[in-house]
Scaffold this motif. Sequence first.
Motif, PDB file in Angstrom:
ATOM      1  N   ILE A   1       0.773  -1.089   0.138  1.00 50.11           N
ATOM      2  CA  ILE A   1       0.099   0.069  -0.071  1.00 50.11           C
ATOM      3  C   ILE A   1       0.925   1.114   0.021  1.00 50.11           C
ATOM      4  O   ILE A   1       0.725   2.090  -0.948  1.00 50.11           O
ATOM      5  N   ARG A   2       2.076   1.478   0.813  1.00 45.83           N
ATOM      6  CA  ARG A   2       2.725   2.306   0.778  1.00 45.83           C
ATOM      7  C   ARG A   2       3.441   2.850  -0.475  1.00 45.83           C
ATOM      8  O   ARG A   2       3.703   3.792  -0.735  1.00 45.83           O
ATOM      9  N   MET A   3       3.823   1.857  -1.194  1.00 51.55           N
ATOM     10  CA  MET A   3       4.398   1.765  -2.452  1.00 51.55           C
ATOM     11  C   MET A   3       3.281   2.432  -3.498  1.00 51.55           C
ATOM     12  O   MET A   3       3.878   3.181  -4.292  1.00 51.55           O
ATOM     13  N   ILE A   4       2.167   1.771  -3.517  1.00 53.70           N
ATOM     14  CA  ILE A   4       1.315   2.587  -4.342  1.00 53.70           C
ATOM     15  C   ILE A   4       1.112   3.870  -4.118  1.00 53.70           C
ATOM     16  O   ILE A   4       0.448   4.825  -4.984  1.00 53.70           O
ATOM     17  N   SER A   5       1.136   4.188  -2.714  1.00 52.09           N
ATOM     18  CA  SER A   5       0.723   5.636  -2.439  1.00 52.09           C
ATOM     19  C   SER A   5       1.729   6.806  -2.466  1.00 52.09           C
ATOM     20  O   SER A   5       1.832   7.660  -2.173  1.00 52.09           O
ATOM     21  N   THR A   6       3.049   6.202  -2.977  1.00 52.83           N
ATOM     22  CA  THR A   6       4.273   6.686  -3.389  1.00 52.83           C
ATOM     23  C   THR A   6       5.094   7.297  -1.984  1.00 52.83           C
ATOM     24  O   THR A   6       6.013   7.827  -2.000  1.00 52.83           O
ATOM     25  N   LEU A   7       4.411   6.741  -0.788  1.00 51.41           N
ATOM     26  CA  LEU A   7       5.261   6.740   0.445  1.00 51.41           C
ATOM     27  C   LEU A   7       6.714   5.871   0.348  1.00 51.41           C
ATOM     28  O   LEU A   7       7.579   6.294   1.046  1.00 51.41           O
ATOM     29  N   LEU A   8       6.644   5.152  -0.283  1.00 50.43           N
ATOM     30  CA  LEU A   8       7.988   4.030  -0.853  1.00 50.43           C
ATOM     31  C   LEU A   8       7.965   3.961  -1.993  1.00 50.43           C
ATOM     32  O   LEU A   8       6.989   3.819  -2.992  1.00 50.43           O
ATOM     33  N   TYR A   9       9.303   3.554  -2.603  1.00 48.85           N
ATOM     34  CA  TYR A   9       9.314   3.239  -3.904  1.00 48.85           C
ATOM     35  C   TYR A   9       9.725   1.731  -4.081  1.00 48.85           C
ATOM     36  O   TYR A   9      10.519   1.214  -3.261  1.00 48.85           O
ATOM     37  N   PRO A  10       9.333   0.943  -4.890  1.00 52.57           N
ATOM     38  CA  PRO A  10       9.562  -0.171  -5.089  1.00 52.57           C
ATOM     39  C   PRO A  10      11.250  -0.225  -5.561  1.00 52.57           C
ATOM     40  O   PRO A  10      11.777   0.377  -6.182  1.00 52.57           O
ATOM     41  N   SER A  11      11.801  -1.587  -5.008  1.00 55.31           N
ATOM     42  CA  SER A  11      13.226  -1.636  -5.260  1.00 55.31           C
ATOM     43  C   SER A  11      13.371  -2.033  -6.739  1.00 55.31           C
ATOM     44  O   SER A  11      14.387  -1.662  -7.509  1.00 55.31           O
ATOM     45  N   SER A  12      12.384  -2.939  -7.449  1.00 55.86           N
ATOM     46  CA  SER A  12      12.258  -3.061  -8.780  1.00 55.86           C
ATOM     47  C   SER A  12      10.880  -3.244  -9.189  1.00 55.86           C
ATOM     48  O   SER A  12      10.188  -3.599  -8.327  1.00 55.86           O
ATOM     49  N   GLY A  13      10.829  -3.389 -10.494  1.00 58.00           N
ATOM     50  CA  GLY A  13       9.307  -3.452 -11.043  1.00 58.00           C
ATOM     51  C   GLY A  13       8.653  -2.185 -11.137  1.00 58.00           C
ATOM     52  O   GLY A  13       9.203  -1.098 -10.944  1.00 58.00           O
ATOM     53  N   SER A  14       7.392  -2.057 -11.376  1.00 61.23           N
ATOM     54  CA  SER A  14       6.592  -0.772 -11.781  1.00 61.23           C
ATOM     55  C   SER A  14       5.163  -0.786 -11.239  1.00 61.23           C
ATOM     56  O   SER A  14       4.624  -1.953 -11.217  1.00 61.23           O
ATOM     57  N   ILE A  15       4.913   0.222 -10.697  1.00 60.79           N
ATOM     58  CA  ILE A  15       3.359   0.637 -10.053  1.00 60.79           C
ATOM     59  C   ILE A  15       3.001   1.711 -11.025  1.00 60.79           C
ATOM     60  O   ILE A  15       3.479   2.949 -11.126  1.00 60.79           O
ATOM     61  N   SER A  16       1.689   1.620 -11.589  1.00 61.50           N
ATOM     62  CA  SER A  16       0.911   2.925 -12.291  1.00 61.50           C
ATOM     63  C   SER A  16      -0.324   2.834 -11.593  1.00 61.50           C
ATOM     64  O   SER A  16      -0.952   2.085 -11.589  1.00 61.50           O
ATOM     65  N   VAL A  17      -0.795   4.128 -11.428  1.00 62.16           N
ATOM     66  CA  VAL A  17      -2.191   4.553 -11.247  1.00 62.16           C
ATOM     67  C   VAL A  17      -2.829   5.376 -12.463  1.00 62.16           C
ATOM     68  O   VAL A  17      -2.321   6.518 -12.587  1.00 62.16           O
ATOM     69  N   PHE A  18      -3.750   4.667 -12.955  1.00 58.72           N
ATOM     70  CA  PHE A  18      -4.352   5.490 -14.144  1.00 58.72           C
ATOM     71  C   PHE A  18      -3.536   5.819 -15.222  1.00 58.72           C
ATOM     72  O   PHE A  18      -3.518   6.762 -15.787  1.00 58.72           O
ATOM     73  N   GLY A  19      -2.486   4.939 -15.247  1.00 59.68           N
ATOM     74  CA  GLY A  19      -1.579   5.135 -16.309  1.00 59.68           C
ATOM     75  C   GLY A  19      -0.390   5.943 -15.813  1.00 59.68           C
ATOM     76  O   GLY A  19       0.850   6.137 -16.634  1.00 59.68           O
ATOM     77  N   PHE A  20      -0.179   6.410 -14.553  1.00 59.06           N
ATOM     78  CA  PHE A  20       0.850   7.234 -14.107  1.00 59.06           C
ATOM     79  C   PHE A  20       1.764   6.457 -13.308  1.00 59.06           C
ATOM     80  O   PHE A  20       1.353   5.828 -12.429  1.00 59.06           O
ATOM     81  N   ASP A  21       2.960   6.531 -13.543  1.00 60.89           N
ATOM     82  CA  ASP A  21       3.965   5.873 -12.768  1.00 60.89           C
ATOM     83  C   ASP A  21       4.198   6.735 -11.641  1.00 60.89           C
ATOM     84  O   ASP A  21       4.318   7.778 -11.283  1.00 60.89           O
ATOM     85  N   VAL A  22       4.318   5.794 -10.330  1.00 60.68           N
ATOM     86  CA  VAL A  22       4.482   6.087  -9.142  1.00 60.68           C
ATOM     87  C   VAL A  22       5.536   6.997  -8.816  1.00 60.68           C
ATOM     88  O   VAL A  22       6.094   7.646  -8.017  1.00 60.68           O
ATOM     89  N   ARG A  23       6.821   6.542  -9.710  1.00 57.87           N
ATOM     90  CA  ARG A  23       8.161   7.424  -9.485  1.00 57.87           C
ATOM     91  C   ARG A  23       8.229   8.657 -10.404  1.00 57.87           C
ATOM     92  O   ARG A  23       8.410   9.665  -9.756  1.00 57.87           O
TER      93      ARG A  23
END
Length: 290
Positions: free
Chosen positions: A78-100
């Motif tokens: 949850i914290r990675m999805i909410s941009t409070l943490l960044y993933p060490s590898s892989g990708s997360i996007s919310v409505f097409g926008f990258d969390v990083r």
Amino acid sequence: MQALKCQDVTKIFRVKEQGNGTNGHNGHGKGGIPNRLVKMLHMNRQDFLAVEHVSFAVERGEIFGIIGENGSGKSTLIRMISTLLYPSSGSISVFGFDVRRDYRKVRSLINRVSVEAAFFKKLSARENLLFAGRLYGVDRANILRSMVTILERVNFPIEKLDDSMEDLSRGMQQKVAIARSLLTAPNLLLLDEPTTGLDPRSKKEVQCCIDEIRSSHDATVLITTHDMTEAETLCDRLAIINEGKFVAVDTPSNLKKRTSTEHPERVTLEEVFMQMTGRRYGDDDENDST
């Protein structure tokens, strides 16, 4: 467009060793890490693998649940999805926008409610909502206009609106937390164990509120929980997470059909969890928020 997409997401926490001994106080080992986690560390590198190669997608308008024990990786995800943490590898996007890359845009599309929602305890519910709305740039007049409507939807007693937060029950505080998140009209609502610690009546009211959010606010909901009944009642699909890995993703009914039992018509979600993780639900009762 998918509301959320996680692709091969891994999170590794770097653990710094403190002191020379392997045993500490209060059941902690190296670096102040709980003893039950020491065995999970890659001791040579001093790394803790919290989430491992997780991939899934959530469709717009879906209520998607993640179930697992404390320390299984739910809150980290949850914290990675909410941009409070960044993933060490892989990708997360919310409505097409990258969390990083697009974290500011992602933050404008989401809101998060955790098991321990933070408030100014001496201030009233009204004052907390006004502060939160202004923090997100919502006009004061709009906050005042929508505040009562939202609180009524979550079944919060309006006569308590000017009571200080410290005088409200945990159930009422959690309803204010959900109302606070709705002030910004999030497209994706992240609920991290929102009913943990609530009495049965408050829990039921918050669950009804979550179901209402989807229909009345056109919101997508991602909820983590270790309450099997809650997961089955609320969620369109469920992911079972165990030691940082997804071991199954499906609808509650399909998960039950995949479980081997002598009485398939009476199988419970708890039995599904036990069979798919190889452990009895609730075996590890340590309160870890990983």
